[in-house]
Structure formats: C-alpha cells, structure tokens
Scaffold this motif. Structure first.
Motif, mmCIF file in Angstrom:
data_model
loop_
_atom_site.group_PDB
_atom_site.id
_atom_site.type_symbol
_atom_site.label_atom_id
_atom_site.label_comp_id
_atom_site.label_asym_id
_atom_site.label_seq_id
_atom_site.Cartn_x
_atom_site.Cartn_y
_atom_site.Cartn_z
ATOM 1 N N MET A 160 0.834 -1.195 0.000
ATOM 2 C CA MET A 160 0.000 0.000 0.000
ATOM 3 C C MET A 160 0.874 1.252 0.000
ATOM 4 O O MET A 160 1.825 1.340 0.769
ATOM 5 C CB MET A 160 -0.909 0.015 1.236
ATOM 6 C CG MET A 160 -1.850 1.207 1.276
ATOM 7 S SD MET A 160 -3.057 1.089 2.606
ATOM 8 C CE MET A 160 -2.048 1.542 3.993
ATOM 9 N N GLN A 199 12.349 -2.958 6.464
ATOM 10 C CA GLN A 199 11.709 -4.274 6.590
ATOM 11 C C GLN A 199 10.208 -4.194 6.331
ATOM 12 O O GLN A 199 9.618 -5.147 5.841
ATOM 13 C CB GLN A 199 11.967 -4.834 7.974
ATOM 14 C CG GLN A 199 13.429 -5.167 8.232
ATOM 15 C CD GLN A 199 13.950 -6.222 7.268
ATOM 16 O OE1 GLN A 199 14.613 -5.894 6.290
ATOM 17 N NE2 GLN A 199 13.636 -7.481 7.510
ATOM 18 N N TYR A 200 9.585 -3.086 6.673
ATOM 19 C CA TYR A 200 8.137 -2.979 6.562
ATOM 20 C C TYR A 200 7.671 -1.853 5.653
ATOM 21 O O TYR A 200 6.537 -1.857 5.210
ATOM 22 C CB TYR A 200 7.521 -2.762 7.948
ATOM 23 C CG TYR A 200 7.937 -3.799 8.943
ATOM 24 C CD1 TYR A 200 7.440 -5.088 8.863
ATOM 25 C CD2 TYR A 200 8.852 -3.502 9.945
ATOM 26 C CE1 TYR A 200 7.830 -6.055 9.766
ATOM 27 C CE2 TYR A 200 9.236 -4.464 10.857
ATOM 28 C CZ TYR A 200 8.730 -5.737 10.763
ATOM 29 O OH TYR A 200 9.125 -6.700 11.657
ATOM 30 N N PHE A 238 3.944 0.822 2.237
ATOM 31 C CA PHE A 238 3.914 -0.230 3.262
ATOM 32 C C PHE A 238 3.915 -1.613 2.616
ATOM 33 O O PHE A 238 3.190 -1.840 1.647
ATOM 34 C CB PHE A 238 2.659 -0.093 4.125
ATOM 35 C CG PHE A 238 2.589 1.192 4.902
ATOM 36 C CD1 PHE A 238 3.119 1.284 6.174
ATOM 37 C CD2 PHE A 238 1.990 2.323 4.355
ATOM 38 C CE1 PHE A 238 3.045 2.464 6.895
ATOM 39 C CE2 PHE A 238 1.910 3.505 5.065
ATOM 40 C CZ PHE A 238 2.449 3.576 6.333
ATOM 41 N N LEU A 261 2.498 -4.853 3.096
ATOM 42 C CA LEU A 261 1.461 -5.528 3.879
ATOM 43 C C LEU A 261 1.797 -6.994 4.114
ATOM 44 O O LEU A 261 1.395 -7.581 5.116
ATOM 45 C CB LEU A 261 0.105 -5.407 3.168
ATOM 46 C CG LEU A 261 -0.402 -3.985 2.930
ATOM 47 C CD1 LEU A 261 -1.784 -4.027 2.288
ATOM 48 C CD2 LEU A 261 -0.446 -3.192 4.226
ATOM 49 N N ASP A 262 2.544 -7.601 3.172
ATOM 50 C CA ASP A 262 2.886 -9.017 3.350
ATOM 51 C C ASP A 262 3.854 -9.212 4.512
ATOM 52 O O ASP A 262 3.932 -10.305 5.073
ATOM 53 C CB ASP A 262 3.463 -9.602 2.063
ATOM 54 C CG ASP A 262 4.676 -8.846 1.572
ATOM 55 O OD1 ASP A 262 4.730 -7.615 1.781
ATOM 56 O OD2 ASP A 262 5.573 -9.463 0.988
ATOM 57 N N ASP A 263 4.586 -8.180 4.881
ATOM 58 C CA ASP A 263 5.470 -8.267 6.044
ATOM 59 C C ASP A 263 4.779 -7.780 7.310
ATOM 60 O O ASP A 263 4.993 -8.321 8.393
ATOM 61 C CB ASP A 263 6.732 -7.437 5.811
ATOM 62 C CG ASP A 263 7.667 -8.096 4.812
ATOM 63 O OD1 ASP A 263 7.710 -9.331 4.775
ATOM 64 O OD2 ASP A 263 8.339 -7.379 4.062
ATOM 65 N N LEU A 264 3.960 -6.741 7.165
ATOM 66 C CA LEU A 264 3.261 -6.205 8.333
ATOM 67 C C LEU A 264 2.208 -7.171 8.855
ATOM 68 O O LEU A 264 2.008 -7.310 10.050
ATOM 69 C CB LEU A 264 2.584 -4.877 7.962
ATOM 70 C CG LEU A 264 3.488 -3.663 7.876
ATOM 71 C CD1 LEU A 264 2.791 -2.545 7.118
ATOM 72 C CD2 LEU A 264 3.863 -3.200 9.263
ATOM 73 N N PHE A 265 1.525 -7.830 7.931
ATOM 74 C CA PHE A 265 0.432 -8.735 8.309
ATOM 75 C C PHE A 265 0.639 -10.070 7.596
ATOM 76 O O PHE A 265 -0.157 -10.464 6.747
ATOM 77 C CB PHE A 265 -0.912 -8.118 7.911
ATOM 78 C CG PHE A 265 -1.140 -6.751 8.488
ATOM 79 C CD1 PHE A 265 -1.525 -6.602 9.817
ATOM 80 C CD2 PHE A 265 -0.958 -5.615 7.717
ATOM 81 C CE1 PHE A 265 -1.727 -5.344 10.350
ATOM 82 C CE2 PHE A 265 -1.161 -4.352 8.248
ATOM 83 C CZ PHE A 265 -1.543 -4.213 9.574
ATOM 84 N N SER A 266 1.765 -10.716 7.945
ATOM 85 C CA SER A 266 2.174 -11.889 7.173
ATOM 86 C C SER A 266 1.242 -13.079 7.336
ATOM 87 O O SER A 266 1.269 -14.008 6.533
ATOM 88 C CB SER A 266 3.603 -12.280 7.546
ATOM 89 O OG SER A 266 3.701 -12.468 8.938
ATOM 90 N N ARG A 297 -1.421 -12.085 2.955
ATOM 91 C CA ARG A 297 -1.389 -13.319 2.170
ATOM 92 C C ARG A 297 -2.418 -13.245 1.043
ATOM 93 O O ARG A 297 -3.393 -12.507 1.150
ATOM 94 C CB ARG A 297 -1.717 -14.514 3.069
ATOM 95 C CG ARG A 297 -0.585 -14.888 3.999
ATOM 96 C CD ARG A 297 -0.934 -16.120 4.809
ATOM 97 N NE ARG A 297 0.219 -16.574 5.572
ATOM 98 C CZ ARG A 297 1.157 -17.394 5.093
ATOM 99 N NH1 ARG A 297 1.060 -17.852 3.857
ATOM 100 N NH2 ARG A 297 2.177 -17.754 5.833
#
Lengths: 121, 308
Positions: B52, B263-264, B291, B293-298, B303
C-alpha cells in the motif's frame, strides 16, 4: 482539523506493525565479505540476516568458482542468534569460491542469493 | 499427552505451511531470484503484491496555463491468488489557478487494475505481468477539477529485468535494473464538452541502481545501514495521443530520485521535470510512504486471498 486528515491518520495508525511482525530476511553481513578476499582460509562462513531464519528450510552451499560443489555439513543456525546462519568449511585451497544461500524467515518468507570470495594472497 | 499431541500437530502445520511457501515460489514483494525490485513511484510494478502506498504526495510542475495541482494519492495492491492481483487507486487534489481560490476534492478517476503474473524467471531476474486497468468516469470532480466523465480501459504489460546475471567481469553494472510499462488507453467517450478524448499510447521506464545489490551480492563496498538499502533511480513516463485530431501530442515527465527500503516500509522521493512544453514548466516533486502488507500482516492481510 480537516476530517479527511483525521481519516488519513486513522488508516496510517492501522499500519503500525503488530507485535511480533516479521519480514523478509535480507542479507545484512557476511564473513568472509561479499566479493572480498581473505589471506587465510576461513573456518566458517557466517551470514547475518535482517530477520530470524528457519534452519530447517535454510541453507548455504559452497562451490569452487567453476561450479564444483564442496562437501560440507549442513549449515546451522547460531544458537545464540537466530539471525545468523553458519557453515563450517573444510580447509580451502587458495582460489575463488562461490557461496549460494537460501533462507526462509521464521514467518515463511523466502529469500536467496549468492556471492563470491577469494582465499589467498 | 494431549498437550504433546497438540504441540506436535502445531509443528506439523508450521512445517507444511513452510513447505507450501517454499515449493510454490510465490513472490510477494518484488523478488526475482536474489533481485529485489522496489515499488516505484511513477512506473507500475511488474509484480503482484500485498502493498500500500499511503500517501503519495505530489507537487506537480505548473501547467502551461499557470495552474498548479497538489495531489495526495493512495494505492492498495492485494493478491487474490499468488499470481493474480488487484490494485485500487485514487487521489485527492488541490488545484490552484492564478487569481482564483483553490479548488479541492477527488481529482482524476478511481482506478482498478487486475494483473496476472505471467513471468517470474529467477536466474535471469526477470518479471512480467499482463493486466487490464480501468479508470472509472465520474469518480472525481468533473467540473471543478477536470476529472474525466468517461471510463478508460487500458490493456497493460509491465516488465522488469535485473542485470545481476551479467558476467562477474562487469561488477559495477550488475546492480542495475530496469522496469517498464506499455499500455494503450481506450476512452469510452470520444469527446467531453466538445473536447476530443483520444486513444493514447502510454509508456514508461525506471532505471534503478541498487546499492543493496551492490553491497550484499556483488562486492562489499563498506556500506552500512541506512545506505545499504538505497536505490537511486530515474523514472520517465510518456503519454502520446494517437487519434481524434490530437495525434502525436505527447506529455511526460522525467523523475530522478531515490528509494530507501526497510523491513516494513519504503520511502521514495523524486523531482518532477516536465519532458515537453505541453506537460508544463518549472519543477515539481513527489514523496511516497509505501507499506509492505505481506510483512506487516504476514499471517492475514498480507497473504493471497486464495491459494492455488
């Protein structure tokens, strides 16, 4: 304050990483150094990543510059630091070597890479 | 006994999950082998992802008529399956015309793009996707901000190529990468208020030099954080009208800048230089907060919605 700005801030607040969020493991540091030369044969190859790695799905392979694999034991995760992967290596003759690595961070993201280093004067 | 059984089962679930991820080669983020492609500001990304951009703040160069627009944009990219993704975007705009009060509101058009990852060649660091972009009419302030009163449908090809597979005798070229986009825009109305809406040929490229790739894959040049996560780049984008009396008229921008990725999140900043008189004059600038999102809300939002 404008309503749209408050809405924007609210959405941005939702983006704060949840506790325990993890990310792709990028290579942060390598010994021997990437593309570098060491005067004496290293006892090990030690790779430090930006995230903890899952040892069962991570590994390091060593080969000569012309692609011949060098037999080693599997790489292990440093018990004292889950971001470090260590490969014990046999006594290396002077020459150029290629390191291939792949890691899966502890949240299942996979990354990979390769680099060379040289042993000798 | 029961606890041991549950722990064993949980471990099995984690192991299976890891194997599925490992085997599928699913690419979130912009990875092709060991090449990381950042999300670029101007050039559409050649990969589907869960990411995002919020916000992308743009100070546009002054237009030929002296007006100047400031945009706040938002983009959301979401994978439906590991290879199929949807991107939604819109923007808020503040338009200043000389000797007139500023006009604000939703500018441009709300757009949705459905993309399919047709190429992921890890050894050659190559990516490509095919997509269809639809920007919907009447989703912005038509009268006040010139938002379109028509829908435009655009078939899209986006691609990327890293040069890490070059021979080791060319170490300083291996951090280079190029991404690009080609698309045709087909408006659903031939004219609006007497002004023609031509079909357009749109193309753009980003030329990237990854210091991360140089430091961690080619040769250790002594860069440490945050400099080992910098990607200097130049982006160009052009749109050429091809019919309805406007054929050959081209607008475009050249945007040199830099992206830093963590990282995020990643942060990008670019100058905006008009590439033709039709585009405007002077300079502008853009900054973007992006952002992963795959790292923040893995384990949830990051997903794919479906996995096959």
């Amino acid at each position: 304050m404008q309503r749209w700005l408050l809405q924007l801030l609210a959405v941005a607040a939702l983006m704060v990483p949840p506790v325990g969020a993890l990310a792709h493991a990028f290579l942060d540091h390598a010994v021997p150094p990437v593309g570098g030369a060491v005067p004496t044969p290293p006892k090990e190859i030690r790779l430090t990543f930006s995230e903890g790695v899952e040892p069962r799905f991570s590994g390091i392979e060593l080969a000569t510059s012309d692609g011949r694999a060098i037999a080693t034991a599997p790489a292990i995760r440093d018990p004292a630091d889950d971001k470090q992967l260590v490969l014990a290596v046999p006594n290396l003759a002077p020459g150029r070597y290629r390191v291939n690595w792949h890691v899966v961070s502890v949240d299942t993201h996979r990354t990979e890479g390769e680099f060379t280093f040289t042993v000798g004067p | 006994m029961l606890a041991a059984s549950l722990i064993g089962r949980a471990r099995l679930v984690v192991a299976v999950s890891l194997m599925i991820t490992y085997a599928s080669g699913a690419v979130a983020h912009g990875f092709a082998g060991d090449r990381f492609f950042p999300a670029t500001i101007l050039t559409p990304d050649p990969f589907v992802a869960d990411e995002m951009s919020l916000p992308t703040a743009v100070i546009n160069p002054p237009s030929p008529d002296g007006s100047r627009a400031i945009d706040i944009e938002a983009d959301l990219a979401k994978r439906i399956t590991p290879d199929l993704g949807l991107t939604l975007s819109h923007r808020w705009e503040s338009l200043t015309v000389p000797d007139m009060p500023a006009v604000t509101g939703l500018g441009g058009a709300f757009s949705a793009e459905l993309d399919y990852q047709v190429l992921l060649d890890a050894p050659h660091q190559a990516l490509a996707l095919l997509g269809v972009n639809t920007s919907f009419g009447h989703t912005g302030r038509v009268q006040a901000l010139g938002a379109p009163d028509f829908t435009t449908i655009s078939p899209v090809i986006d691609f990327g190529k890293g040069f890490g597979d070059l021979p080791e005798s060319m170490p300083w070229l291996r951090p280079l990468a190029i991404t690009g986009t080609l698309n045709f825009g087909f408006p659903t109305k031939t004219q609006s208020a007497g002004v023609p809406n031509p079909n357009t040929f749109n193309f753009g490229f980003s030329f990237q030099y990854s210091l991360e790739y140089l430091q961690h894959y080619v040769t250790d040049v002594g860069l440490s954080a945050p400099f080992d996560r910098l990607i200097p780049l130049v982006e160009v984008s052009f749109s050429t009208a091809v019919n309805r009396g406007l054929g050959g008229q081209t607008v475009g921008t050249i945007q040199p800048g830099v992206i830093w990725f963590g990282q995020y999140v990643q942060i990008g900043a670019e100058a905006i230089i008009p590439a033709s008189r039709l585009t405007g004059h002077g300079y502008g600038g853009v900054v973007q907060l992006h952002f992963y999102l795959d790292d923040l809300f893995s384990n949830s939002l990051g997903r794919p919605l479906l996995r096959w």
